[in-house]
Design an enzyme around this catalytic site. Structure first.
Site, PDB file in Angstrom:
ATOM      1  N   CYS A  44      -4.255   3.187   0.896  1.00  0.00           N
ATOM      2  CA  CYS A  44      -4.824   1.818   0.662  1.00  0.00           C
ATOM      3  C   CYS A  44      -6.269   2.067   0.890  1.00  0.00           C
ATOM      4  O   CYS A  44      -7.265   2.757   0.290  1.00  0.00           O
ATOM      5  CB  CYS A  44      -3.872   0.982   1.294  1.00  0.00           C
ATOM      6  SG  CYS A  44      -4.408  -0.855   1.142  1.00  0.00           S
ATOM      7  N   CYS A  45      -6.620   1.007   1.795  1.00  0.00           N
ATOM      8  CA  CYS A  45      -8.184   0.685   2.070  1.00  0.00           C
ATOM      9  C   CYS A  45      -8.684   1.888   3.157  1.00  0.00           C
ATOM     10  O   CYS A  45      -9.570   2.662   2.832  1.00  0.00           O
ATOM     11  CB  CYS A  45      -8.457  -0.414   2.461  1.00  0.00           C
ATOM     12  SG  CYS A  45      -7.928  -1.665   1.123  1.00  0.00           S
ATOM     13  N   GLY A  69     -12.365  -2.574   1.963  1.00  0.00           N
ATOM     14  CA  GLY A  69     -11.606  -1.195   1.971  1.00  0.00           C
ATOM     15  C   GLY A  69     -11.474  -0.673   0.571  1.00  0.00           C
ATOM     16  O   GLY A  69     -10.630   0.127   0.453  1.00  0.00           O
ATOM     17  N   TRP A 121      -5.825   1.450  -5.926  1.00  0.00           N
ATOM     18  CA  TRP A 121      -6.078   2.113  -4.678  1.00  0.00           C
ATOM     19  C   TRP A 121      -5.518   3.663  -4.911  1.00  0.00           C
ATOM     20  O   TRP A 121      -4.692   3.901  -4.028  1.00  0.00           O
ATOM     21  CB  TRP A 121      -5.380   1.335  -3.662  1.00  0.00           C
ATOM     22  CG  TRP A 121      -6.032   0.296  -2.918  1.00  0.00           C
ATOM     23  CD1 TRP A 121      -7.352   0.503  -1.995  1.00  0.00           C
ATOM     24  CD2 TRP A 121      -5.929  -0.808  -3.000  1.00  0.00           C
ATOM     25  NE1 TRP A 121      -7.716  -0.847  -1.662  1.00  0.00           N
ATOM     26  CE2 TRP A 121      -6.729  -1.603  -2.203  1.00  0.00           C
ATOM     27  CE3 TRP A 121      -4.699  -1.504  -3.688  1.00  0.00           C
ATOM     28  CZ2 TRP A 121      -6.731  -3.113  -2.180  1.00  0.00           C
ATOM     29  CZ3 TRP A 121      -4.861  -3.227  -3.435  1.00  0.00           C
ATOM     30  CH2 TRP A 121      -5.799  -3.646  -2.773  1.00  0.00           C
TER      31      TRP A 121
END
Ligand code: SF4
Lengths: 741, 245
Positions: free
Chosen positions: A405-406, A716, A320
């Site tokens: 992150c997503c 994501g 990520w």
């Protein structure tokens, strides 16, 4: 046009990257025609990377692991892919794709990962971590209650960062380039001086944290020395700006192995330096692209050591490295610059890739040329995702943010997040039907829910009991989160990232839910059809008989879509009432990563007709195959989930076959732009876009060697399709691919 | 029932029937019986379901955010203009909502209602030309092409935009001379914005079987790339904007 002020005078009072960007940015309204291909040096390097990745694949997903050095900033000697060709240098360890031990999150996990790959840990390290060093994981389990353990082991709470690093925190990596480490140390020292008594817990902790940050900045300078870079001072040209920013990020991924370690939003910042050098004739467009290509190449080579079980919740070895590009400034100008295009161009110059996790901050007002290029990139690579910039900028009051992150908003250098994985809302619903007992184990989880006696389920009664269950689950969830983040700060504090963030940042605690579509459809079935639980001898509902039809989430039908919306709102309100460590502000996501498969396994049959063990839909997606009214109806349903109730993000994954987007390339590009405009125009938050044929994925399952770079968006983030387990691949294939309808 | 529309099906994400993203309403019933028709189940007049105008309008409006600058609603079929009278209120309402309207038609019907629809409410007409040669046209569709050509003339006089669509059936409608004839006939039209060549495909063959009808083109192969290119080159001699759909 360019007014870069490299003398620090104007900047010297406050650390303030945003003002620098605002003052110097060159918004770009044109198209992609200026872009250049990869340099020969870049191509040579990328060939070496591809070979190394092939070795990695052939060697059970890991090329090498260092068994002696416990990673920290500057712990390793300099590493190169091939020094002569590298214009941007720096590797996490001294060798490409060699992974490092970061045992402070949890030593057992590291030990397990090492043994799974047949690598023995150096006895010195083993001795230290078995006997003397306490980790985050140890701390958490010291404090966990029996109740939390039960919720965790039975699958009500899954994927909690209690035995791995929490991640999610984005350092403002631009700060190192703009100010240099010396100046940042000075600022942190000044902050430290001002943190004075009375010496409460919070104050003492903060003093210790800032002292750690100052030490980390010193280590960053040392890291620079290893590569012959003077990171103590500010970057003075484009190459240095890229290099410094990368070194700041590299420090973070040497220090930590958080689940998601995102980059923020650096492209348009770097563009200022690039634009200046270009204008002054110091570099060419090809060189500018070379910096970005090599920077991105390095980001693609970031690795963490994980044990196999980790794959279940985060499949495909993701890191990520989310980089957010595009969006608008509060003053109405666009943040799109030529470097926004250059970053996207890496997907052509180096081929498709899941990392960095490129996220387009979409606004209705983005320049048309950029919208079209993004759309083209999606169609060609399925590697990027989109988030609603208008929605976030306005609701969160900032135009200088990245996606952590997503899908999660984080103002750069001002905010951080406490990551909290997610709770299983489908299981929570089953508590309401089973008098507070786990539907699989029969264990009592929650008090105060009466035994449900009637033959058919009654909507009002189920909702009433469900609310009791949500309240209790929220409480246990909150307790576990407080423990986790207390311990993470104590044993595995992110000093290198926090050194690049304001000393007392605003904190969001990031809760999450899984199984929303199942809950919505289940409640809809109970309300609009007749649902009869089939109970076993101890009274647990093991199956449900549904008589009649009912509206299903994903068809733009308010009757059920509003149930989904209201459930999110209610659960969010329950979480909102609970006290949080460090006074963090609660926020909620509807997101599953790839854990929708394991969540499904841990959940019995549900009243919507889903059988026990069947995977959940990812994120806020409708259940597979139930969105029968076409792609747009499906999007419209998800768009009804309100962002104000789920400010950590509402993830939706949209897969469409290329032909369905239009007959010609031009049509496809325009129609995807219109789809995005339409979806976000309704206040929706996030969209993964895959433009793929199912046949190709099926072929890739059989012949993975022919698809080394096949990338697909899941929930994501993106993964290399061939690195998913067979089960996960099948789950992806079972999802709705919108065809002509 | 009089005011309701007889609908075969609705596609909410139409990307092949007019510009942009469109809701496509396929109406039931057609007086042609083209040998290659890939929706033969839309031909009979007794099939389909009745939909209220308001229902169709509501669905169209719910998709409005996706239409952007270009998209909107297309009525296709079958032959939509057979239901011109019932289409009028729908198109009026769509225009009021600011939604772009498009009719995909074989041009057989040109009554007073059709004329109002064409003159006042249809932003775009996609006219399907089946063949330029009347004999071939009869062989392919069972009827003359005279009406279609008259329809084209009418639209041209209205001065409002029109696309031509042409299905390229190997051995049936891809004769060079007739493609030239098509070009000659329409080259001076001012309203033609685009000519779409639709390759012949057999996706609808099974539907003929289900209807118990004989599929007479069973032996006709799909077009080769070469054939498509050739046809496209010929039409490009006469029109600026020839696209393969
Ligand atoms: S005009 Fe269209 S609907 Fe009618 S038969 Fe021909 S192809 Fe089929």
């Amino acid at each position: 046009m360019t007014q870069v002020n490299f003398s620090m005078e104007e900047l010297s009072n406050k650390i303030d990257v945003r003002s620098f960007v605002l003052k110097n940015i060159s918004p770009y309204e044109g198209d992609a025609s200026f872009l250049q291909g990869p340099s020969e040096r870049t191509q040579r390097l990328w060939e070496l990377c591809k070979e190394a990745m092939k070795e990695e694949r052939e060697n059970n997903g890991v090329r090498a692991i260092d068994n002696k050095i416990v990673s920290r900033v500057a712990a390793f000697d300099a590493g190169y892919i091939n020094k002569e060709d590298e214009v941007i240098v720096g590797l996490q360890t001294d060798m490409l794709l060699k992974r490092a031990m970061k045992p402070y999150g949890g030593y057992n996990v590291v030990k397990k990962a090492m043994s799974e790959h047949g690598v023995e840990i150096d006895p010195l390290v083993d001795n230290a971590f078995s006997q003397y060093v306490k980790t985050h994981n140890d701390g958490v389990f010291d404090a966990y209650t029996a109740e939390i353990r039960k919720f965790r082991s039975l699958g009500f709470l899954t994927g909690l960062p209690d035995n791995y690093a929490r991640g999610r925190i984005i350092g403002d990596y631009r700060r190192l380039a703009l100010y240099g480490a010396d100046r940042l140390i000075e600022a942190k020292k000044a902050d430290l001086e001002n943190i004075t008594g009375p010496m409460t817990d919070a104050t003492i902790r903060l003093r210790e944290e800032v002292a750690e940050q100052i030490r980390a900045l010193g280590d960053i300078i040392k890291l620079g020395n290893k590569y012959g870079l003077e990171l103590n001072r500010a970057a003075e040209n484009a190459r240095e700006a890229v290099q410094w920013t990368y070194m700041a990020y590299l420090s973070a991924v040497q220090d930590q192995d958080g689940a998601a370690m995102s980059l923020g939003s650096v492209s348009s910042f770097l563009d200022i330096y690039i634009e200046k050098d270009l204008t002054e004739g110091k570099i060419t467009e090809a060189e500018a692209q070379e910096y970005i290509d090599q920077f991105v190449m390095k980001l693609r080579m970031v690795r963490h050591l994980r044990m196999e079980a980790y794959e279940q919740i985060f499949a495909g070895d993701p890191t990520w490295v989310t980089e957010s590009i595009g969006g608008m400034l509060a003053d109405g100008r666009t943040k799109v610059t030529k470097t926004s295009f250059r970053v996207l161009q890496t997907l052509y110059n180096l081929g498709p890739s899941p990392e960095p996790n490129i996220t387009i901050l979409w606004s209705d007002k983005l320049p048309r040329g950029f919208k079209e290029f993004c759309s083209q990139v999606s169609i060609d690579t399925s590697s990027i995702q989109y988030e609603n910039d208008d929605l976030m900028r306005q609701n969160r009051n900032s135009d200088d943010y990245g996606i952590a992150c997503c899908v999660s908003f984080q103002e750069l250098g001002k905010h951080i997040q406490f990551f909290g994985a997610r709770t299983n809302l489908a299981k929570t619903l089953l508590l309401a039907i089973n008098a507070g007992h786990c539907e699989l184990s029969g264990k009592k989880m929650v008090d105060g829910i009466p035994v449900y006696e009637e033959e058919y389920l009654d909507y009002d009664k189920v909702v009433e009991y469900f609310k009791i269950a949500m309240k209790e689950v929220a409480r246990v969830y909150n307790e576990s989160m407080n423990i986790i983040h207390y311990m993470h700060d104590k044993y595995y504090y992110e000093k290198a990232q926090m050194a690049l963030i304001d000393t007392n940042p605003y904190i969001n605690i990031a809760y999450g839910i899984a199984g929303l579509s199942i809950v919505a459809d289940s409640l809809s079935a109970i309300k609009f059809a007749k649902v009869k639980p089939v109970r076993n001898d101890i009274g647990l509902a093991v199956d449900f008989k549904i008589e009649g039809d009912f509206p299903k989430y994903g068809n733009d039908d308010d009757r059920v879509d509003f149930i989904a919306r209201d459930v999110v709102e209610h659960f969010n309100q329950e979480l909102d009432k609970l006290p949080v460590y460090k006074d963090a502000q609660p926020s909620l996501s509807v997101l599953t990563i790839t854990s929708n498969v394991v969540y499904g396994k841990k959940t019995g049959a549900t009243p919507d007709g889903r059988e026990a063990g069947i995977p959940f839909a990812p994120g806020a997606n409708p259940m597979h195959g139930r969105d029968t009214h076409g792609a747009l109806a499906s999007l419209n349903s998800v768009a009804k989930i309100s962002y104000k109730d789920s400010q950590d993000g509402v993830s939706n994954t949209f897969s469409i076959v290329p032909k369905s987007l239009g007959a010609t390339d031009e049509d496809r590009v325009n129609n995807l732009v219109a789809t995005l405009d339409g979806y976000f125009g309704r206040g929706a938050h996030h969209l993964n876009v895959n433009v793929l044929n199912r046949e190709m994925l099926m072929d890739a399952m059989e012949h993975p060697e022919e698809y080394p770079q096949l990338t697909i968006r899941v929930s994501g983030y993106a993964v290399n399709f061939t690195r998913l387990s067979r089960e996960q691949q099948q789950e992806v294939l079972s999802r709705s691919f919108h065809d002509r309808m | 029932m009089q005011q309701d529309l007889r609908v075969h099906s609705i596609e909410s994400f139409g990307t092949h029937d007019g510009p942009g993203i469109r809701m496509v309403i396929f109406l039931q019933g057609c007086k042609f019986k083209c040998l290659y028709c890939h929706n033969p189940d839309t031909i009979p007049f007794d099939g389909g379901l009745f939909y209220k105008m308001e229902h169709l309008l509501r669905r169209a409006v719910s998709m409005k955010s996706y239409y952007g600058q270009e998209g909107g609603v297309t009525v296709s079929g079958g032959e939509p203009l057979i239901q011109s009278k019932q289409l009028l209120p729908l198109f009026k309402a769509l225009k009021k909502e600011g939604i772009h309207t498009n009719v995909d038609t074989n041009g057989r019907v040109l009554n007073s209602n059709t004329k109002i629809l064409l003159d006042e409410y249809a932003d775009l007409v996609m006219l399907d030309i089946k063949h330029m040669n009347d004999e071939w046209h009869r062989k392919l569709t069972g009827v003359t092409n005279a009406n279609t050509l008259k329809f084209a003339e009418y639209r041209e006089q209205s001065g409002k935009p029109m696309w031509l669509r042409y299905v390229l059936v190997p051995g049936w409608s891809d004769q060079e001379e007739y493609l030239h004839e098509l070009g000659q006939h329409f080259k001076d039209y001012k309203t033609i914005e685009k000519v779409e060549l639709l390759p012949y495909h057999k996706l609808g063959v099974h539907k003929w079987k289900e209807l118990g009808w004989e599929y007479k083109l069973a032996d006709v192969p799909e077009n080769t790339e070469e054939q498509i290119k050739k046809a496209r080159n010929i039409l490009s001699l006469y029109f600026d904007n020839v696209k393969v759909n």
